[in-house]
Design a protein around this motif. Structure first.
Motif, short mmCIF file in Angstrom:
data_model
loop_
_atom_site.label_atom_id
_atom_site.label_comp_id
_atom_site.label_asym_id
_atom_site.label_seq_id
_atom_site.Cartn_x
_atom_site.Cartn_y
_atom_site.Cartn_z
N ARG A 1 0.83 -1.20 0.00
CA ARG A 1 0.00 0.00 0.00
C ARG A 1 0.87 1.26 0.00
NH1 ARG A 1 -5.15 -0.73 4.08
NH2 ARG A 1 -5.80 -2.79 3.36
N VAL A 2 0.33 2.31 -0.62
CA VAL A 2 1.01 3.60 -0.66
C VAL A 2 -0.01 4.66 -0.29
CG1 VAL A 2 2.26 5.27 -2.08
CG2 VAL A 2 2.57 2.81 -2.49
N TYR A 3 0.35 5.52 0.67
CA TYR A 3 -0.50 6.62 1.11
C TYR A 3 0.24 7.93 0.83
CZ TYR A 3 -3.43 3.21 3.50
OH TYR A 3 -4.26 2.16 3.77
N VAL B 1 4.15 14.31 1.61
CA VAL B 1 4.47 13.09 2.36
C VAL B 1 3.92 11.86 1.64
CG1 VAL B 1 4.14 11.83 4.53
CG2 VAL B 1 4.49 14.29 4.58
N THR B 2 4.75 10.83 1.54
CA THR B 2 4.33 9.54 0.99
C THR B 2 4.80 8.44 1.92
OG1 THR B 2 4.60 10.41 -1.25
CG2 THR B 2 4.43 8.02 -1.04
N VAL B 3 3.90 7.53 2.27
CA VAL B 3 4.26 6.37 3.08
C VAL B 3 4.02 5.13 2.23
CG1 VAL B 3 3.72 5.01 5.14
CG2 VAL B 3 3.66 7.50 5.26
N THR B 4 5.09 4.35 2.04
CA THR B 4 5.02 3.13 1.25
C THR B 4 5.30 1.95 2.16
OG1 THR B 4 5.85 4.33 -0.67
CG2 THR B 4 5.94 1.93 -0.77
N PHE B 5 4.35 1.02 2.24
CA PHE B 5 4.51 -0.17 3.07
C PHE B 5 5.22 -1.23 2.22
CE2 PHE B 5 1.16 2.18 5.12
CZ PHE B 5 1.46 2.04 6.45
N LYS B 6 6.51 -1.44 2.50
CA LYS B 6 7.33 -2.36 1.70
C LYS B 6 7.05 -3.82 2.01
CE LYS B 6 9.77 0.57 -0.65
NZ LYS B 6 9.70 0.61 -2.11
N SER B 7 6.70 -4.11 3.26
CA SER B 7 6.38 -5.48 3.66
C SER B 7 5.38 -5.39 4.81
CB SER B 7 7.65 -6.22 4.10
OG SER B 7 8.11 -5.70 5.33
N ASP B 8 5.16 -6.53 5.47
CA ASP B 8 4.23 -6.53 6.60
C ASP B 8 4.88 -5.98 7.87
OD1 ASP B 8 5.95 -8.65 6.99
OD2 ASP B 8 4.39 -10.01 7.73
N LYS C 1 -8.76 3.56 3.53
CA LYS C 1 -8.45 4.56 2.51
C LYS C 1 -7.55 5.68 3.01
CE LYS C 1 -12.60 4.00 -0.29
NZ LYS C 1 -13.80 4.65 -0.82
N TYR C 2 -7.49 5.88 4.34
CA TYR C 2 -6.74 7.01 4.88
C TYR C 2 -5.86 6.60 6.04
CZ TYR C 2 -10.43 9.42 2.35
OH TYR C 2 -11.30 9.83 1.38
N LEU C 3 -4.74 7.29 6.16
CA LEU C 3 -3.86 7.22 7.32
C LEU C 3 -3.83 8.62 7.89
CD1 LEU C 3 -0.56 5.27 6.49
CD2 LEU C 3 -2.20 4.76 8.29
N SER C 4 -4.13 8.76 9.17
CA SER C 4 -4.14 10.08 9.80
C SER C 4 -3.07 10.13 10.87
CB SER C 4 -5.50 10.35 10.44
OG SER C 4 -6.51 10.28 9.46
N LEU D 1 -3.31 11.20 5.03
CA LEU D 1 -2.74 10.67 3.81
C LEU D 1 -3.79 9.79 3.14
CD1 LEU D 1 0.72 9.50 5.25
CD2 LEU D 1 0.15 11.72 4.27
N THR D 2 -3.92 9.89 1.84
CA THR D 2 -4.91 9.13 1.08
C THR D 2 -4.23 7.97 0.38
OG1 THR D 2 -6.17 11.15 0.71
CG2 THR D 2 -6.67 9.29 -0.72
N ARG D 3 -4.87 6.81 0.42
CA ARG D 3 -4.30 5.63 -0.24
C ARG D 3 -4.36 5.85 -1.75
NH1 ARG D 3 -6.12 -0.75 0.28
NH2 ARG D 3 -4.49 -1.52 -1.11
N ILE D 4 -3.19 5.68 -2.41
CA ILE D 4 -3.14 5.83 -3.86
C ILE D 4 -2.78 4.53 -4.55
CG2 ILE D 4 -2.63 8.31 -3.81
CD1 ILE D 4 0.33 7.62 -4.30
N LYS D 5 -2.42 3.51 -3.78
CA LYS D 5 -2.10 2.20 -4.36
C LYS D 5 -2.44 1.11 -3.36
CE LYS D 5 1.73 -0.34 -6.31
NZ LYS D 5 3.15 -0.39 -6.51
#
Length: 194
Positions: A28-30, A100-107, A176-179, A190-194
């Motif tokens: 996921r990417v926010y 700001v972008t947060v990318t979850f690379k793994s679990d 859909k969102y990370l706050s 942050l809004t989920r874009i992927k």
């Protein structure tokens, strides 16, 4: 309700809870193009509300310095300076951006990227000299913008640890969102874009 139905309902509830607790954010990417936008808008709204008071305060200060009441022309000049200050503040805030972008690379691992920029034209308009503008741009260029961190998910909380400090973001029920909150004042989403 019969015992069989009660057991089935409880089992379904327990399954739903376990599925929710095992949210896998991997992949996921926010993103938010400017986390400061809401805070800037709030500050500008409050400043607009206080504009009349600021003009009165500036006029009172000018009268105290002169030791007399201001003429109509002098009041216009004071009002003009306050209006110019307000426009300058508005230009400065519009020229600042924190993406700001947060990318979850793994679990368990994520990458947080933060890019802060200030428009050179806005700084020029604000009267900031060439040397200071270049120093600010250089400081922003060398500031760490990408950071790797570990995270765990507990219910709707994403607890992030970069090895030095812990931060917590809140995941919306629909995912859909990370706050979060920055500096205990600025809230962002942050809004989920992927």
């Amino acid at each position: 309700m019969t015992t069989k139905r009660l057991v089935a309902a409880f089992a379904a509830f327990a399954l739903a809870l376990s599925l929710h607790a095992q949210v896998n954010l991997s992949g996921r990417v926010y993103h938010n193009p400017n986390i400061m936008a809401d805070e800037i808008n709030r500050v500008m709204k409050n400043a607009s509300k206080e504009l009349g008071k600021a003009k009165q305060d500036a006029a009172a200060k000018a009268e105290k310095e002169k030791g007399r009441k201001l003429t109509a022309e002098e009041k216009k000049e004071v009002d003009k300076k306050v209006d110019e200050g307000m426009k300058l503040m508005e230009a400065l805030t519009k020229g600042m951006k924190t993406e700001v972008t947060v990318t979850f690379k793994s679990d368990r691992e994520l990458v947080m990227k933060m890019d802060t920029s200030v428009s050179d034209d806005v700084l020029k308009a604000a009267g900031v000299g060439w040397a200071k503008r270049k120093a600010m741009q250089a400081a922003l260029a060398v500031a760490p913008s990408t950071e790797k961190a570990k995270y765990v998910v507990k219910d709707n909380l994403v607890i992030i640890n970069d090895g030095e400090e812990t931060d917590t973001l809140t995941l919306s029920p629909d995912g859909k969102y990370l706050s979060g909150q920055m500096d205990k004042k600025t809230k962002f989403k942050l809004t989920r874009i992927k």
